[in-house]
Design an enzyme around this catalytic site. Structure first.
Site, PDB file in Angstrom:
ATOM      1  NE  ARG A 173      -1.701  -1.878   3.340  1.00 42.11           N
ATOM      2  CZ  ARG A 173      -1.798  -1.826   4.646  1.00 42.11           C
ATOM      3  NH1 ARG A 173      -2.759  -1.157   5.200  1.00 42.11           N
ATOM      4  NH2 ARG A 173      -0.905  -2.412   5.417  1.00 42.11           N
ATOM      5  NE  ARG A 177      -1.189   6.564   8.279  1.00 42.47           N
ATOM      6  CZ  ARG A 177      -0.940   6.106   9.487  1.00 42.47           C
ATOM      7  NH1 ARG A 177      -0.570   6.928  10.455  1.00 42.47           N
ATOM      8  NH2 ARG A 177      -1.059   4.825   9.736  1.00 42.47           N
ATOM      9  NE  ARG A 249      17.577 -10.957   8.218  1.00 44.31           N
ATOM     10  CZ  ARG A 249      18.870 -10.732   8.006  1.00 44.31           C
ATOM     11  NH1 ARG A 249      19.622 -11.659   7.392  1.00 44.31           N
ATOM     12  NH2 ARG A 249      19.428  -9.595   8.377  1.00 44.31           N
ATOM     13  NE  ARG A 279      11.701  -3.175  16.340  1.00 44.84           N
ATOM     14  CZ  ARG A 279      10.452  -3.623  16.341  1.00 44.84           C
ATOM     15  NH1 ARG A 279       9.453  -2.804  16.077  1.00 44.84           N
ATOM     16  NH2 ARG A 279      10.180  -4.888  16.588  1.00 44.84           N
ATOM     17  CD  GLU A 300      13.787  -5.521  17.003  1.00 47.28           C
ATOM     18  OE1 GLU A 300      13.198  -4.882  17.907  1.00 47.28           O
ATOM     19  OE2 GLU A 300      13.219  -5.931  15.997  1.00 47.28           O
ATOM     20  CE1 TYR A 348       5.400 -10.280  12.145  1.00 43.41           C
ATOM     21  CE2 TYR A 348       3.420  -9.461  11.093  1.00 43.41           C
ATOM     22  CZ  TYR A 348       4.293  -9.464  12.162  1.00 43.41           C
ATOM     23  OH  TYR A 348       4.046  -8.681  13.254  1.00 43.41           O
ATOM     24  CG  ASP A 350       0.271  -8.052  12.770  1.00 46.12           C
ATOM     25  OD1 ASP A 350       1.394  -8.023  13.305  1.00 46.12           O
ATOM     26  OD2 ASP A 350      -0.092  -7.222  11.909  1.00 46.12           O
TER      27      ASP A 350
HETATM   28  C1  LIG Z   1       9.787  -9.049  16.383  1.00 49.83           C
HETATM   29  C2  LIG Z   1       8.323  -9.309  16.287  1.00 49.83           C
HETATM   30  C3  LIG Z   1       7.432  -8.340  16.692  1.00 49.83           C
HETATM   31  C4  LIG Z   1       6.066  -8.561  16.594  1.00 49.83           C
HETATM   32  N1  LIG Z   1       5.227  -7.559  16.975  1.00 49.83           N
HETATM   33  C5  LIG Z   1       3.903  -7.742  16.844  1.00 49.83           C
HETATM   34  C6  LIG Z   1       3.001  -6.695  17.180  1.00 49.83           C
HETATM   35  O1  LIG Z   1       3.405  -5.595  17.584  1.00 49.83           O
HETATM   36  N2  LIG Z   1       1.680  -6.923  17.027  1.00 49.83           N
HETATM   37  C7  LIG Z   1       1.182  -8.131  16.552  1.00 49.83           C
HETATM   38  O2  LIG Z   1      -0.035  -8.277  16.436  1.00 49.83           O
HETATM   39  N3  LIG Z   1       2.023  -9.144  16.256  1.00 49.83           N
HETATM   40  C8  LIG Z   1       3.346  -8.989  16.381  1.00 49.83           C
HETATM   41  N4  LIG Z   1       4.211 -10.005  16.069  1.00 49.83           N
HETATM   42  C9  LIG Z   1       3.654 -11.317  15.640  1.00 49.83           C
HETATM   43  C10 LIG Z   1       3.410 -12.296  16.830  1.00 49.83           C
HETATM   44  O3  LIG Z   1       4.622 -12.583  17.452  1.00 49.83           O
HETATM   45  C11 LIG Z   1       2.713 -13.550  16.278  1.00 49.83           C
HETATM   46  O4  LIG Z   1       1.442 -13.190  15.803  1.00 49.83           O
HETATM   47  C12 LIG Z   1       2.541 -14.686  17.272  1.00 49.83           C
HETATM   48  O5  LIG Z   1       3.709 -14.975  17.963  1.00 49.83           O
HETATM   49  C13 LIG Z   1       2.079 -15.936  16.540  1.00 49.83           C
HETATM   50  O6  LIG Z   1       1.754 -16.928  17.480  1.00 49.83           O
HETATM   51  P1  LIG Z   1       2.026 -18.468  17.164  1.00 49.83           P
HETATM   52  O7  LIG Z   1       1.443 -19.237  18.289  1.00 49.83           O
HETATM   53  O8  LIG Z   1       1.590 -18.809  15.793  1.00 49.83           O
HETATM   54  O9  LIG Z   1       3.616 -18.579  17.137  1.00 49.83           O
HETATM   55  P2  LIG Z   1       4.652 -18.483  18.338  1.00 49.83           P
HETATM   56  O10 LIG Z   1       4.307 -17.382  19.267  1.00 49.83           O
HETATM   57  O11 LIG Z   1       6.000 -18.480  17.733  1.00 49.83           O
HETATM   58  O12 LIG Z   1       4.439 -19.859  19.107  1.00 49.83           O
HETATM   59  C14 LIG Z   1       4.888 -21.098  18.566  1.00 49.83           C
HETATM   60  C15 LIG Z   1       5.368 -21.942  19.718  1.00 49.83           C
HETATM   61  O13 LIG Z   1       5.692 -23.233  19.225  1.00 49.83           O
HETATM   62  C16 LIG Z   1       6.806 -23.697  19.968  1.00 49.83           C
HETATM   63  N5  LIG Z   1       7.434 -24.803  19.249  1.00 49.83           N
HETATM   64  C17 LIG Z   1       8.407 -24.753  18.308  1.00 49.83           C
HETATM   65  N6  LIG Z   1       8.749 -26.010  17.925  1.00 49.83           N
HETATM   66  C18 LIG Z   1       7.995 -26.870  18.653  1.00 49.83           C
HETATM   67  C19 LIG Z   1       7.898 -28.300  18.742  1.00 49.83           C
HETATM   68  N7  LIG Z   1       8.648 -29.139  17.974  1.00 49.83           N
HETATM   69  N8  LIG Z   1       7.023 -28.842  19.622  1.00 49.83           N
HETATM   70  C20 LIG Z   1       6.233 -28.041  20.412  1.00 49.83           C
HETATM   71  N9  LIG Z   1       6.264 -26.683  20.342  1.00 49.83           N
HETATM   72  C21 LIG Z   1       7.137 -26.107  19.483  1.00 49.83           C
HETATM   73  C22 LIG Z   1       7.683 -22.461  20.103  1.00 49.83           C
HETATM   74  O14 LIG Z   1       8.611 -22.614  21.174  1.00 49.83           O
HETATM   75  C23 LIG Z   1       6.643 -21.383  20.371  1.00 49.83           C
HETATM   76  O15 LIG Z   1       6.430 -21.213  21.756  1.00 49.83           O
HETATM   77  C24 LIG Z   1       5.580  -9.791  16.109  1.00 49.83           C
HETATM   78  C25 LIG Z   1       6.471 -10.780  15.692  1.00 49.83           C
HETATM   79  C26 LIG Z   1       7.829 -10.530  15.743  1.00 49.83           C
HETATM   80  C27 LIG Z   1       8.768 -11.563  15.220  1.00 49.83           C
END
Ligand SMILES: Cc1cc2nc3c(=O)[nH]c(=O)nc-3n(C[C@H](O)[C@H](O)[C@H](O)COP(=O)(O)OP(=O)(O)OC[C@H]3O[C@@H](n4cnc5c(N)ncnc54)[C@H](O)[C@@H]3O)c2cc1C
Length: 381
Positions: A173, A177, A249, A279, A300, A348, A350
């Site tokens: 997008r 702004r 990454r 940042r 970071e 990725y 959120d």
């Molecule tokens: C730097 C960063 C900043 C972010 N900031 C924002 C934000 O400001 N706002 C927003 O909405 N979103 C943000 N996000 C996105 C957010 O982190 C994700 O939406 C969220 O973590 C996704 O949840 P999940 O459960 O899919 O994955 P995860 O939170 O990664 O959970 C997956 C879990 O699986 C576990 N796992 C891995 N392998 C295995 C295995 N073999 N057996 C069992 N468990 C396992 C891991 O240890 C982990 O605990 C950000 C992401 C990053 C990288």
């Protein structure tokens, strides 16, 4: 009929599915290799300063989905929080996302919205019809000067690659702004859980039908006793990386403690190449309703993930999804397993999207049981 369900991962994906299926009467075991729940949204108070820290990078909750806002605000009190990011570049401090303030300051002008619109259009490269990559997209949308100052070097630091190799969709997008709105996100619902994200996950997992095994990784060999598995770990890890590793990454956070206020804002991006970090986040500014005399900051740094690193951002290069597609094909041959979440589907996501997808997946699973249909290996790809 009560089913035995195994869930890999105690982040939002795993916890939401565990909660929904436990409420429907199934027996759930959640496996989590880390010693804590909440995945990458894990937050806890710093033992010295008592400041709430987001251990895997700052997480701000924002959504345009009223049902998801309703869902999370039932689980925790949320405090109003608007992310207003600043940018350091070429020796100046600017407002992000690029807005009328940024444009006027950068070009030393006093343009109105319509004047700025015309001006930016004159800067943009109109000869580019179909941008093939991030760089072309930036040139088409904002022109060379703003691209150089705000996007080029930040993108190289963040992705470790030339913007010409990254997909155009990263900058889909208009990243500008033409008013003075400096709210980083466009969504109508934004906030911070008053005690961080970990208690939300705790609440989701707090059900008599859920047993949690921390410090325990789930592997394909552990599948047999379960009627179905939801896997939110990395899809390539499930297959023991047999086709190779999907690139990620990772981030290194350099923590510093100071007295008072370090930078006067929650997030400041370093957009040029004068600093190696992307940042600095100052976490006490994410809880402006609290008072702390000292402060904790995180610089970071982004780099390519090695096998022992935490995977943060999937690296999806333009036109190169062949390894991912091979894993997807391999996964589709599996039975009684569904790959979910940011690692299970290599995207990725959120938090609001993650929760929404986990709720949809749970609903589909319960419907598939009722209708005696096969549960798909992917519900979101
Ligand atoms: C730097 C960063 C900043 C972010 N900031 C924002 C934000 O400001 N706002 C927003 O909405 N979103 C943000 N996000 C996105 C957010 O982190 C994700 O939406 C969220 O973590 C996704 O949840 P999940 O459960 O899919 O994955 P995860 O939170 O990664 O959970 C997956 C879990 O699986 C576990 N796992 C891995 N392998 C295995 C295995 N073999 N057996 C069992 N468990 C396992 C891991 O240890 C982990 O605990 C950000 C992401 C990053 C990288």
């Amino acid at each position: 009929m009560t089913l035995k369900i195994g869930i890999a991962g105690a982040g939002f994906s795993g916890a939401v599915i565990a909660n929904e299926l436990a409420k429907a009467g199934h027996q759930i075991t959640v496996y989590e290799p880390r010693q804590h729940i909440a995945g990458n949204c894990y937050s806890s108070r710093d033992s010295e300063s008592n400041i709430m820290q987001h251990h895997f990078g700052p997480h701000i909750f924002h959504t345009d989905k009223a049902h998801i806002w309703h869902y999370v605000t039932q689980l925790s009190q949320f405090m109003p929080f608007i992310n207003r990011v600043k940018a350091m570049t070429q020796g100046q401090v600017y407002s992000l996302p690029i807005n009328l303030h940024t444009i006027n300051q950068f070009f030393n002008a006093q343009m109105s919205p319509s004047e700025a619109k015309k001006f930016i259009a004159s800067q943009a490269e109109s000869s580019i019809q179909q941008p093939q990559n991030f760089e072309e997209q930036a040139h088409k949308l904002i022109g060379e000067q703003l691209y150089q100052a705000f996007f080029k070097h930040y993108t190289i630091k963040q992705w470790g690659r030339s913007p010409a190799t990254l997909p155009a969709c990263i900058l889909k997008r208009l990243p500008v702004r033409f008013n003075y709105d400096d709210n980083y996100f466009n969504h109508p619902f934004q906030g911070m859980p008053i005690e961080g994200y970990t208690p939300i996950i705790e609440k989701l997992l707090e059900h008599p039908n859920i047993s949690l095994k921390l410090n325990t990784s789930f592997s394909a060999a552990m599948k047999a006793p379960y009627d179905h598995i939801f896997f939110s770990g990395p899809i390539d890890a499930y297959f023991d990386f047999q086709l190779g590793r999907l690139p990620y990454r990772t981030l290194d956070f350099q923590k510093e403690t100071h007295e008072g206020d370090y930078q006067g804002n929650a997030v400041i991006n370093y957009c040029d190449n004068s600093q190696a970090f992307t940042r600095i986040s100052e976490h006490k500014h994410f809880t402006p309703w609290e008072t702390h005399s000292s402060t904790v900051i995180f610089k970071e740094y982004s780099r390519e993930a090695m096998p022992e690193d935490t995977p943060y951002y999937p690296v999806r290069l333009s036109g190169d999804n062949s390894l991912l597609n091979q894993y997807i094909e391999l996964a589709k041959k599996q039975e009684k397993i569904t790959f979910v979440g940011r690692l299970g589907t290599y995207r990725y996501l959120d938090m609001d999207v993650t929760i929404d997808e986990a709720l949809t997946t749970s609903k589909l699973f319960l419907e598939s049981l009722k209708n005696q249909q096969t549960m798909p290996v992917f519900t979101t790809l």
